[in-house]
Design a protein around this motif. Sequence first.
Motif, PDB file in Angstrom:
ATOM      1  N   PRO A 116       0.744  -1.289   0.096  1.00  0.00           N
ATOM      2  CA  PRO A 116       0.036  -0.027  -0.028  1.00  0.00           C
ATOM      3  C   PRO A 116       0.906   1.343   0.205  1.00  0.00           C
ATOM      4  O   PRO A 116       0.319   2.219  -0.427  1.00  0.00           O
ATOM      5  CB  PRO A 116      -0.868  -0.112   1.296  1.00  0.00           C
ATOM      6  N   ALA A 117       2.166   1.394   0.376  1.00  0.00           N
ATOM      7  CA  ALA A 117       3.068   2.354   0.288  1.00  0.00           C
ATOM      8  C   ALA A 117       4.388   1.923   0.380  1.00  0.00           C
ATOM      9  O   ALA A 117       4.812   1.106   0.891  1.00  0.00           O
ATOM     10  CB  ALA A 117       2.558   3.269   1.546  1.00  0.00           C
ATOM     11  N   PHE A 118       5.382   2.921   0.131  1.00  0.00           N
ATOM     12  CA  PHE A 118       6.860   2.640   0.175  1.00  0.00           C
ATOM     13  C   PHE A 118       7.296   4.198   0.237  1.00  0.00           C
ATOM     14  O   PHE A 118       6.676   5.150   0.254  1.00  0.00           O
ATOM     15  CB  PHE A 118       7.288   2.030  -1.130  1.00  0.00           C
ATOM     16  N   TYR A 119       8.587   4.123   0.577  1.00  0.00           N
ATOM     17  CA  TYR A 119       9.383   5.427   0.558  1.00  0.00           C
ATOM     18  C   TYR A 119      10.271   5.508  -0.370  1.00  0.00           C
ATOM     19  O   TYR A 119      10.969   4.501  -0.703  1.00  0.00           O
ATOM     20  CB  TYR A 119      10.175   5.471   2.377  1.00  0.00           C
ATOM     21  N   THR A 120      10.380   6.705  -0.880  1.00  0.00           N
ATOM     22  CA  THR A 120      11.628   7.016  -1.858  1.00  0.00           C
ATOM     23  C   THR A 120      12.246   8.539  -1.542  1.00  0.00           C
ATOM     24  O   THR A 120      11.623   9.246  -1.146  1.00  0.00           O
ATOM     25  CB  THR A 120      10.884   6.984  -3.387  1.00  0.00           C
ATOM     26  N   ALA A 129       6.783  16.511  -2.855  1.00  0.00           N
ATOM     27  CA  ALA A 129       6.634  16.277  -1.503  1.00  0.00           C
ATOM     28  C   ALA A 129       5.550  16.952  -0.483  1.00  0.00           C
ATOM     29  O   ALA A 129       5.510  16.537   0.453  1.00  0.00           O
ATOM     30  CB  ALA A 129       8.050  16.491  -0.957  1.00  0.00           C
ATOM     31  N   LYS A 130       5.004  17.801  -1.392  1.00  0.00           N
ATOM     32  CA  LYS A 130       3.923  18.643  -0.417  1.00  0.00           C
ATOM     33  C   LYS A 130       2.787  17.774   0.123  1.00  0.00           C
ATOM     34  O   LYS A 130       2.485  16.981  -0.495  1.00  0.00           O
ATOM     35  CB  LYS A 130       3.386  19.681  -1.353  1.00  0.00           C
ATOM     36  N   ASP A 131       2.663  17.905   1.457  1.00  0.00           N
ATOM     37  CA  ASP A 131       1.788  17.236   2.288  1.00  0.00           C
ATOM     38  C   ASP A 131       2.030  15.756   2.137  1.00  0.00           C
ATOM     39  O   ASP A 131       0.852  14.830   2.603  1.00  0.00           O
ATOM     40  CB  ASP A 131       0.186  17.508   1.483  1.00  0.00           C
ATOM     41  N   LYS A 132       3.059  15.251   1.908  1.00  0.00           N
ATOM     42  CA  LYS A 132       3.396  13.891   2.069  1.00  0.00           C
ATOM     43  C   LYS A 132       4.033  13.507   3.332  1.00  0.00           C
ATOM     44  O   LYS A 132       5.007  14.263   3.729  1.00  0.00           O
ATOM     45  CB  LYS A 132       3.993  13.435   0.861  1.00  0.00           C
ATOM     46  N   GLU A 133       4.105  12.311   3.991  1.00  0.00           N
ATOM     47  CA  GLU A 133       4.897  11.891   4.883  1.00  0.00           C
ATOM     48  C   GLU A 133       6.216  11.977   4.850  1.00  0.00           C
ATOM     49  O   GLU A 133       6.765  11.303   3.707  1.00  0.00           O
ATOM     50  CB  GLU A 133       4.366  10.741   5.736  1.00  0.00           C
ATOM     51  N   HIS A 134       7.180  12.462   5.655  1.00  0.00           N
ATOM     52  CA  HIS A 134       8.684  12.523   5.525  1.00  0.00           C
ATOM     53  C   HIS A 134       9.069  11.784   6.611  1.00  0.00           C
ATOM     54  O   HIS A 134       8.606  11.774   7.708  1.00  0.00           O
ATOM     55  CB  HIS A 134       9.364  13.800   5.439  1.00  0.00           C
ATOM     56  N   ILE A 143      10.285  10.372   1.256  1.00  0.00           N
ATOM     57  CA  ILE A 143       8.581  10.713   1.094  1.00  0.00           C
ATOM     58  C   ILE A 143       7.887   9.503   1.259  1.00  0.00           C
ATOM     59  O   ILE A 143       8.605   8.491   0.111  1.00  0.00           O
ATOM     60  CB  ILE A 143       8.467  11.461   0.289  1.00  0.00           C
ATOM     61  N   MET A 144       6.824   9.572   1.658  1.00  0.00           N
ATOM     62  CA  MET A 144       6.072   8.261   1.193  1.00  0.00           C
ATOM     63  C   MET A 144       5.020   8.136   0.173  1.00  0.00           C
ATOM     64  O   MET A 144       4.411   9.602   0.019  1.00  0.00           O
ATOM     65  CB  MET A 144       4.987   8.062   2.574  1.00  0.00           C
ATOM     66  N   GLU A 145       5.128   7.452  -0.499  1.00  0.00           N
ATOM     67  CA  GLU A 145       4.363   7.230  -1.879  1.00  0.00           C
ATOM     68  C   GLU A 145       3.283   6.193  -1.687  1.00  0.00           C
ATOM     69  O   GLU A 145       3.597   5.108  -1.362  1.00  0.00           O
ATOM     70  CB  GLU A 145       4.983   7.322  -2.977  1.00  0.00           C
TER      71      GLU A 145
END
Length: 233
Positions: A116-120, A129-134, A143-145
Amino acid sequence: MKQVYSDAHEALVGLVEDGMTIAVGGFGLCGIPEQLILALRDTGKKNLTAVSNNAGVDGWGLGLLLQTRQIRKMIASYVGENAEFERQYLAGELDLEFCPQGTLAERMRAGGAGIPAFYTRSGVGTLVAKDKEHREFDGKTYIMERWIRADISLVKAWKADTAGNLVYRKTARNFNPMVAACGRVTIAEVEEVVTAGKIDPDHVHTPGIYVDGLVLTPRSEKRIEHRVTRGAA
C-alpha cells in the motif's frame, strides 16, 4: 482460457463507468493500446482519472479523450506533447498529479504486489513532496508514496496465449507490465494469440493471472511521435 473479444468495443461493454480510474500502458505513442483507447472514447464515460506516463498527443492516444473532455484528472510524469492538455490545465478544467517517472512505475508495481505504500528519495524538497509523510532512514530523508490501484488497466502486448500470458515487443514493454499488474480488471490488446504452452515460460513478461481479457488487433495503427530525418549529403 481467457476471454478473447472480437474487438475492443466488445471488451469494454458494461465495464467502464463514470468516475473510474483507468491505467493505460505506453510511453509516448510506443506501446499504447490504440484500439482500446478508441473504444474507451466511444463509451462516452466521463470524469475519468487517467494514469499513464503521458497524455498522448493532440489527436491520438489519450489526447483523444482530452478532446472529448472525458478525463477529469491525469496522474502522469510527462505532459509536454499535448497542446489541448496545456490549455485545459491552465484554464483550470483538468486536475494534474505530477509524479516522477520511476515513482509512477513503482506505485503501479506496488499496487499489483499488494504493497500500500513505500518510501523514496525522489521528489524530496520539491512540490512533489508537499503534504506527504517524511521519514529519515540512515540519515537521509524520504517521502512516502501510496500505491496505485486502477479500476481498469488497458495494455498493449505483442503476443498472448489463451491463458493470458503476455509478451511485449522490445521498448513497447515500457510501462505495460506495471499497468497490467495494478488493474482490478486488465484488458490486453495483442497482435497475436497462440495456444497455451506455445510461449516459453522464461519469455513471459506479464503472467496470465493479471489478465482478464484479450483483444486481437493485428492491424493496429502505429504512429510515430517524432520523425527525425537527415538530409542528403
